[in-house]
Scaffold this motif. Sequence first.
Motif, PDB file in Angstrom:
ATOM      1  N   TRP A   1      76.851  91.187 147.160  1.00 14.64           N
ATOM      2  CA  TRP A   1      76.064  90.505 148.177  1.00 14.64           C
ATOM      3  C   TRP A   1      76.403  89.017 148.252  1.00 14.64           C
ATOM      4  O   TRP A   1      76.506  88.453 149.337  1.00 14.64           O
ATOM      5  CB  TRP A   1      74.566  90.678 147.931  1.00 14.64           C
ATOM      6  N   ARG A   2      76.593  88.369 147.086  1.00 11.04           N
ATOM      7  CA  ARG A   2      76.895  86.935 147.108  1.00 11.04           C
ATOM      8  C   ARG A   2      78.238  86.666 147.785  1.00 11.04           C
ATOM      9  O   ARG A   2      78.377  85.703 148.541  1.00 11.04           O
ATOM     10  CB  ARG A   2      76.867  86.356 145.694  1.00 11.04           C
ATOM     11  N   LEU A   3      79.228  87.513 147.514  1.00 13.85           N
ATOM     12  CA  LEU A   3      80.518  87.357 148.188  1.00 13.85           C
ATOM     13  C   LEU A   3      80.359  87.522 149.700  1.00 13.85           C
ATOM     14  O   LEU A   3      80.906  86.748 150.492  1.00 13.85           O
ATOM     15  CB  LEU A   3      81.519  88.391 147.652  1.00 13.85           C
ATOM     16  N   TYR A   4      79.594  88.505 150.085  1.00 16.02           N
ATOM     17  CA  TYR A   4      79.369  88.745 151.509  1.00 16.02           C
ATOM     18  C   TYR A   4      78.570  87.617 152.139  1.00 16.02           C
ATOM     19  O   TYR A   4      78.862  87.181 153.262  1.00 16.02           O
ATOM     20  CB  TYR A   4      78.637  90.077 151.691  1.00 16.02           C
ATOM     21  N   SER A   5      77.570  87.120 151.424  1.00 18.71           N
ATOM     22  CA  SER A   5      76.740  86.042 151.946  1.00 18.71           C
ATOM     23  C   SER A   5      77.576  84.790 152.195  1.00 18.71           C
ATOM     24  O   SER A   5      77.406  84.109 153.211  1.00 18.71           O
ATOM     25  CB  SER A   5      75.597  85.736 150.974  1.00 18.71           C
ATOM     26  N   ILE A   6      78.488  84.491 151.287  1.00 17.04           N
ATOM     27  CA  ILE A   6      79.395  83.353 151.484  1.00 17.04           C
ATOM     28  C   ILE A   6      80.278  83.581 152.705  1.00 17.04           C
ATOM     29  O   ILE A   6      80.425  82.712 153.572  1.00 17.04           O
ATOM     30  CB  ILE A   6      80.273  83.145 150.231  1.00 17.04           C
ATOM     31  N   ALA A   7      80.881  84.769 152.774  1.00 18.38           N
ATOM     32  CA  ALA A   7      81.823  85.061 153.865  1.00 18.38           C
ATOM     33  C   ALA A   7      81.116  85.090 155.220  1.00 18.38           C
ATOM     34  O   ALA A   7      81.662  84.603 156.225  1.00 18.38           O
ATOM     35  CB  ALA A   7      82.512  86.403 153.596  1.00 18.38           C
ATOM     36  N   LYS A   8      79.910  85.649 155.265  1.00 17.99           N
ATOM     37  CA  LYS A   8      79.188  85.722 156.525  1.00 17.99           C
ATOM     38  C   LYS A   8      78.718  84.346 156.978  1.00 17.99           C
ATOM     39  O   LYS A   8      78.761  84.009 158.170  1.00 17.99           O
ATOM     40  CB  LYS A   8      77.991  86.673 156.375  1.00 17.99           C
ATOM     41  N   TRP A   9      78.277  83.533 156.030  1.00 12.78           N
ATOM     42  CA  TRP A   9      77.905  82.135 156.334  1.00 12.78           C
ATOM     43  C   TRP A   9      79.109  81.378 156.886  1.00 12.78           C
ATOM     44  O   TRP A   9      79.002  80.649 157.883  1.00 12.78           O
ATOM     45  CB  TRP A   9      77.378  81.482 155.060  1.00 12.78           C
ATOM     46  N   GLU A  10      80.251  81.560 156.256  1.00 12.94           N
ATOM     47  CA  GLU A  10      81.486  80.925 156.725  1.00 12.94           C
ATOM     48  C   GLU A  10      81.791  81.341 158.159  1.00 12.94           C
ATOM     49  O   GLU A  10      82.187  80.515 158.995  1.00 12.94           O
ATOM     50  CB  GLU A  10      82.629  81.336 155.795  1.00 12.94           C
ATOM     51  N   ASP A  11      81.582  82.604 158.455  1.00 13.50           N
ATOM     52  CA  ASP A  11      81.874  83.137 159.783  1.00 13.50           C
ATOM     53  C   ASP A  11      80.897  82.599 160.837  1.00 13.50           C
ATOM     54  O   ASP A  11      81.308  82.098 161.884  1.00 13.50           O
ATOM     55  CB  ASP A  11      81.790  84.668 159.716  1.00 13.50           C
ATOM     56  N   ILE A  12      79.609  82.675 160.547  1.00 12.98           N
ATOM     57  CA  ILE A  12      78.583  82.269 161.516  1.00 12.98           C
ATOM     58  C   ILE A  12      78.655  80.778 161.817  1.00 12.98           C
ATOM     59  O   ILE A  12      78.494  80.351 162.967  1.00 12.98           O
ATOM     60  CB  ILE A  12      77.177  82.638 160.995  1.00 12.98           C
ATOM     61  N   TYR A  13      78.906  79.962 160.792  1.00 14.91           N
ATOM     62  CA  TYR A  13      78.933  78.508 160.980  1.00 14.91           C
ATOM     63  C   TYR A  13      80.349  77.942 161.115  1.00 14.91           C
ATOM     64  O   TYR A  13      80.524  76.710 161.092  1.00 14.91           O
ATOM     65  CB  TYR A  13      78.179  77.820 159.838  1.00 14.91           C
ATOM     66  N   ALA A  14      81.339  78.811 161.267  1.00 21.60           N
ATOM     67  CA  ALA A  14      82.730  78.362 161.432  1.00 21.60           C
ATOM     68  C   ALA A  14      83.092  77.323 160.377  1.00 21.60           C
ATOM     69  O   ALA A  14      83.653  76.263 160.683  1.00 21.60           O
ATOM     70  CB  ALA A  14      82.949  77.807 162.843  1.00 21.60           C
ATOM     71  N   VAL A  15      82.784  77.632 159.134  1.00 21.50           N
ATOM     72  CA  VAL A  15      82.989  76.692 158.034  1.00 21.50           C
ATOM     73  C   VAL A  15      84.466  76.644 157.664  1.00 21.50           C
ATOM     74  O   VAL A  15      85.136  77.671 157.551  1.00 21.50           O
ATOM     75  CB  VAL A  15      82.151  77.096 156.808  1.00 21.50           C
ATOM     76  N   GLN A  16      84.975  75.423 157.454  1.00 23.56           N
ATOM     77  CA  GLN A  16      86.362  75.228 157.066  1.00 23.56           C
ATOM     78  C   GLN A  16      86.442  74.747 155.619  1.00 23.56           C
ATOM     79  O   GLN A  16      85.499  74.173 155.083  1.00 23.56           O
ATOM     80  CB  GLN A  16      87.019  74.201 157.989  1.00 23.56           C
ATOM     81  N   LEU A  17      87.597  74.981 155.022  1.00 24.52           N
ATOM     82  CA  LEU A  17      87.818  74.508 153.659  1.00 24.52           C
ATOM     83  C   LEU A  17      88.056  73.009 153.613  1.00 24.52           C
ATOM     84  O   LEU A  17      87.688  72.334 152.653  1.00 24.52           O
ATOM     85  CB  LEU A  17      89.013  75.234 153.032  1.00 24.52           C
ATOM     86  N   THR A  18      88.675  72.483 154.665  1.00 25.95           N
ATOM     87  CA  THR A  18      88.913  71.044 154.755  1.00 25.95           C
ATOM     88  C   THR A  18      88.539  70.575 156.145  1.00 25.95           C
ATOM     89  O   THR A  18      88.462  71.370 157.085  1.00 25.95           O
ATOM     90  CB  THR A  18      90.387  70.697 154.488  1.00 25.95           C
ATOM     91  N   ALA A  19      88.335  69.272 156.280  1.00 23.80           N
ATOM     92  CA  ALA A  19      87.916  68.716 157.568  1.00 23.80           C
ATOM     93  C   ALA A  19      88.991  68.927 158.617  1.00 23.80           C
ATOM     94  O   ALA A  19      90.186  68.778 158.363  1.00 23.80           O
ATOM     95  CB  ALA A  19      87.610  67.234 157.417  1.00 23.80           C
ATOM     96  N   GLY A  20      88.543  69.277 159.820  1.00 27.79           N
ATOM     97  CA  GLY A  20      89.467  69.455 160.928  1.00 27.79           C
ATOM     98  C   GLY A  20      88.906  68.824 162.174  1.00 27.79           C
ATOM     99  O   GLY A  20      87.977  68.021 162.131  1.00 27.79           O
ATOM    100  N   THR A  21      89.451  69.179 163.284  1.00 27.14           N
ATOM    101  CA  THR A  21      88.960  68.651 164.552  1.00 27.14           C
ATOM    102  C   THR A  21      88.221  69.744 165.295  1.00 27.14           C
ATOM    103  O   THR A  21      88.356  70.919 165.015  1.00 27.14           O
ATOM    104  CB  THR A  21      90.129  68.148 165.409  1.00 27.14           C
TER     105      THR A  21
END
Length: 625
Positions: free
Chosen positions: A586-606
């Motif tokens: 669940w924690r792996l999925y929660s991280i991945a789904k959060w990343e998807d919903i909020y378009a989270v990047q590993l580093t700053a972009g434009t």
Amino acid sequence: MCGISGVVSKNGSAVSRKTIQAINDLAAHRGPDGEGFFFGAQFALGHRRLAILDLSKDGHQPMEYGENYVITFSGEIFNYLEIREQLTLDGYRFSSETDTEVILCAYDKWGTSCVERFNGMWAFCLYDREKNILFCSRDRFGIKPFYYSDTPQRFVFGSEIKQVLCGKGGSAVANMRAVRAFLIEGLSDHTRETFFDGVYALAAGHNLVYSLRSHRVEECRYYTLAARDDVPALDEWAASERFLAELHRSVAYRMRSDVKVGACLSGGLDSSAVAALSSTVCRATSSTRFQAVHAKAGAGRLDESGFARDVAAKCDIDLFVIEPSADDFMEAIDEVVYCQEEPFATPSVFMQYFVFQKAKQIGCKVFLDGQGGDEVLLGYERYYSAYLRSLPWHAAIHEFFSITGHSRLAPRELLGYLLYFSVSRIRIARLKRKFAYVRPEYLIQFPNIAALNAAGRSVRALQRVEIERFQLPHLLRYADRNSMRHSIEARLPFLDHQLVESAFGLNNRFKIRNGWTKHVMRVALAGLVPDSILWRKVKLGFEAPDAAWLEAAGAEMQAVIGRSAIVQHMCKVKPNFDKLDRGTLWRLYSIAKWEDIYAVQLTAGTGESPGCGNPNRTPQPIGMN
């Protein structure tokens, strides 16, 4: 309870209506009853109103007081009537029936120390024209949220992270320290940092002063948990009477409302205590039956609906029972992830979400909850370790076997708890084996585990870190987001600071006695709550049917995890899904789904300024609307 927002432009230019409107709109669910704005020379304040006290236009915010002060405020000051009476005697006059106006007058009289007189939950920003400052404050335990970002261009704050992301502009970037602590150690909300780089939470019990002249931010702590002086001397009978009196007063405070009040009722001890006392207060002031909602987790071990019905029958409560299905869970995933804003540790958050959804349907605008009872009265099984270590050896042996008889722990399991929560090396070694597929750099340091185990040598020290850092903060985030997403004000009687301070100072042998956790409350509630609840051995709460839900979502979960850039970055090899326990999956999925919903990047972009769009839209990645 409302939504607040604010922007300060550091180059001296005015903040446009469009800018503050976009940020404020993202909190529309927190305040569907109205909106308001205040514009200063280089800043703007926004407010979304959820009308609870004084439903008239007199409660509109931002609220001005004379020519000196303006406030945008979220929360409730439950002792506002008592403070108002005192201020009236000192010559203050009031034009509304709101607690907001009481805050303004209290600040005028006592300055920033006014918050020390408040009993309640709050997050606010008060503009002081004379001092040219923004005085911000968050309640003692952090029940109400306050997030901010401080960049070279802007200072932005809001009730929710999505507002701050919108205000500060740029892409949403992952804070890998937070992600690592969540995945490996199971922690979140334990520091000022959020999962988003550059977005911070004002710590509980802290004030923040922003100088509009120098643009400097200063935070200071105004509250530290301490035991009430008279409590340690109480014997067990007096301690029980004192606790019941404090809890009854706290519930009565939180029943103050100009709208309908209800309660969550899981069937456990804490929610049953709150529901029983709330129903008593309701019967004394109203002819209508008190209402409560229970979320049934299917059949078998997880089903607590029978206990909830026992409480409802004894206390004359009108009980609504819901039973969310796997389909309900699947349909709500995107919405709840968007609502929570950061990864969360368990699917039981969905059960709470559905309870507040039902509360809205039955017209309860205020809902009482039992959150905080476990932290206040040593309700978790991990407290056994610290408690046994505090006793003389002969008493510890007796208590050891009492615990195995009055809890779900067998002797072998209890010994495991003692070792696991006492010896950091064992805990860390287990985590390293469990996460062997994670890159080594994420498995080097475990400062949080060391801090928790060090605190575990003392009951009171463990209680303090659980309340301040490692347990209560993330539970409060779950409750705030789930309730406010449905425009419901959640009130928490166990987190009345006077009650917490009294319970904190009680003799530990009154909290755990003969193996029973929360013993002082069990004794105090005799006759008010059914014995079937008071002397239950198994503690659950709003548990979700994890196995069925995760099986239904299995394919989707693996697909989301598989395309997560964050998970791929953290793992040296692909996790073996067949060998993962449900919590880790669940924690792996929660991280991945959060990343998807909020378009989270590993580093700053434009990209676009994240989160600025239609706040009532179907959830989608922030930055793409």
